[in-house]
Design a protein around this motif. Structure first.
Motif, PDB file in Angstrom:
ATOM      1  N   THR A  79       8.426  -5.752 -41.220  1.00 17.81           N
ATOM      2  CA  THR A  79       8.558  -6.249 -39.849  1.00 17.81           C
ATOM      3  C   THR A  79       7.533  -5.633 -38.901  1.00 17.81           C
ATOM      4  O   THR A  79       7.560  -5.911 -37.706  1.00 17.81           O
ATOM      5  CB  THR A  79       9.969  -5.963 -39.313  1.00 17.81           C
ATOM      6  OG1 THR A  79      10.177  -4.547 -39.283  1.00 17.81           O
ATOM      7  CG2 THR A  79      11.027  -6.602 -40.209  1.00 17.81           C
ATOM      8  N   GLY A 133      10.209  -9.478 -36.655  1.00 14.40           N
ATOM      9  CA  GLY A 133      11.645  -9.582 -36.881  1.00 14.40           C
ATOM     10  C   GLY A 133      12.285  -8.214 -36.948  1.00 14.40           C
ATOM     11  O   GLY A 133      11.684  -7.206 -36.579  1.00 14.40           O
ATOM     12  N   SER A 134      13.517  -8.189 -37.418  1.00 16.53           N
ATOM     13  CA  SER A 134      14.262  -6.943 -37.544  1.00 16.53           C
ATOM     14  C   SER A 134      14.924  -6.887 -38.909  1.00 16.53           C
ATOM     15  O   SER A 134      15.181  -7.913 -39.537  1.00 16.53           O
ATOM     16  CB  SER A 134      15.320  -6.824 -36.443  1.00 16.53           C
ATOM     17  OG  SER A 134      16.243  -7.894 -36.533  1.00 16.53           O
TER      18      SER A 134
END
Length: 316
Positions: free
Chosen positions: A190, A215-216
């Motif tokens: 990420t 993102g995570s």
């Protein structure tokens, strides 16, 4: 053949012999992100220390003030140790894909059928140091070939190690280093700038999470000897660290067999890796990290989330 006694730099105050330069290279390669290393000599052996950022501490440690110490170019030392191809062998081992059934069953650093120890190829690495102003001398002998290298030494820069409060330890976890390496590799996808580490008294017991522009992601570890061999936490402990600094320990994660994850009440994180070397010896590589300063808003948000969870549990 040159010997330590024939060097023109005075009587050595330190002499050591290793059966192979490869294991020294493997250990020092874990900290090669810094240009110089500070070397400290004691009766227990050699201690190499590097730093990513400097601490402001003008008071030296009285326990180590009188010990011989100096700085040395880490890149030059690594180049010297790989004269006989130690780096090529190490790189080849680490670059094997997980689909390689044979390579995946061999623990990194453990001798196999083609190691020098099994083939009977005697290799000797001799180290010596004569004192202030003298070079750090390395004599490598392998297959009848002897190479002598004298590396310039410099005055120590006075770097202080990050203090870790052993008497105020909040969390201690022992696990396989491979699991930590897999978790950090998964989170790196990420492109995060921060890594959040949380240890709970209940499930999920250990959580690593990160968020970035792509993102995570989060990785959770359940309590059990298959994943967490030792798990001790006084109360919920959560801290945030610079992800790139944690990632700098990836080489140690791949090389080590186990890692001890410890955190004190100030948030200092200690990752101590146990590395098994040829001949049955054990060495340790210790990383320490200072956490980000947590904002009051983040602490209040975390407290409100816990209160909401407790309220939901009561309603249920």
């Amino acid at each position: 053949m040159s010997t330590i006694g024939e060097l023109d730099h005075g009587v050595p105050i330190f002499k050591a012999v290793s059966s192979s330069a490869r294991q020294l290279f493997q250990l020092l390669n874990c900290i090669r992100f810094a240009p110089k290393a500070q070397v400290q000599i004691s009766n227990e052996g050699l201690r190499f220390a590097v730093e990513e950022s400097r601490l402001s501490d003008d008071d030296p440690d009285p326990a180590t003030a009188d010990l011989p110490n100096f700085s040395i170019s880490l890149s030059a030392l690594l180049e010297t140790l790989q004269i006989f191809g130690a780096a090529d062998i190490t790189t080849a081992r680490f670059s094997k894909p997980d689909s390689d059934a044979y390579g995946s069953n061999i623990r990194p650093g453990r001798p196999n059928a083609f190691s020098n120890q099994a083939l009977g190829m005697a290799g000797v690495c001799r180290l010596s140091y004569a004192g202030i102003g003298s070079p750090f001398s390395i004599i490598l002998e392998e297959s009848g070939v002897t190479t002598t290298c004298n590396l310039n030494t410099y005055e120590p820069e006075g770097a202080e190690e990050i203090p870790f409060q052993r008497d105020a330890m909040q969390v201690k976890i022992i696990m396989q280093a491979r699991w930590l390496f897999d978790a950090v590799s998964e989170l790196s996808s990420t492109s995060p700038s921060r890594l959040d580490i949380t240890a709970h008294t209940g499930a999920p017991y250990l959580s690593l999470s990160a968020a970035g522009p792509l993102g995570s992601a989060s990785v959770e570890f359940a309590k059990g000897r298959d994943l967490l061999e030792t798990f001790t936490v006084a109360e919920k402990w959560t801290q945030s660290y610079k992800f790139d600094m944690i990632k700098a320990a990836a080489e140690a994660m791949r090389l080590a067999s186990k890692v001890s994850v410890r955190g004190d009440e100030q948030g200092v994180l200690s990752l101590q890796f146990m590395v098994e070397v040829e001949g049955g010896g054990i060495s340790f590589v210790d990383f320490r990290f200072v956490p980000f300063i947590r904002d009051e808003d983040e602490e209040d948000e975390g407290s409100s989330q816990e209160e909401e969870e407790d309220y939901e549990d009561e309603d249920a």
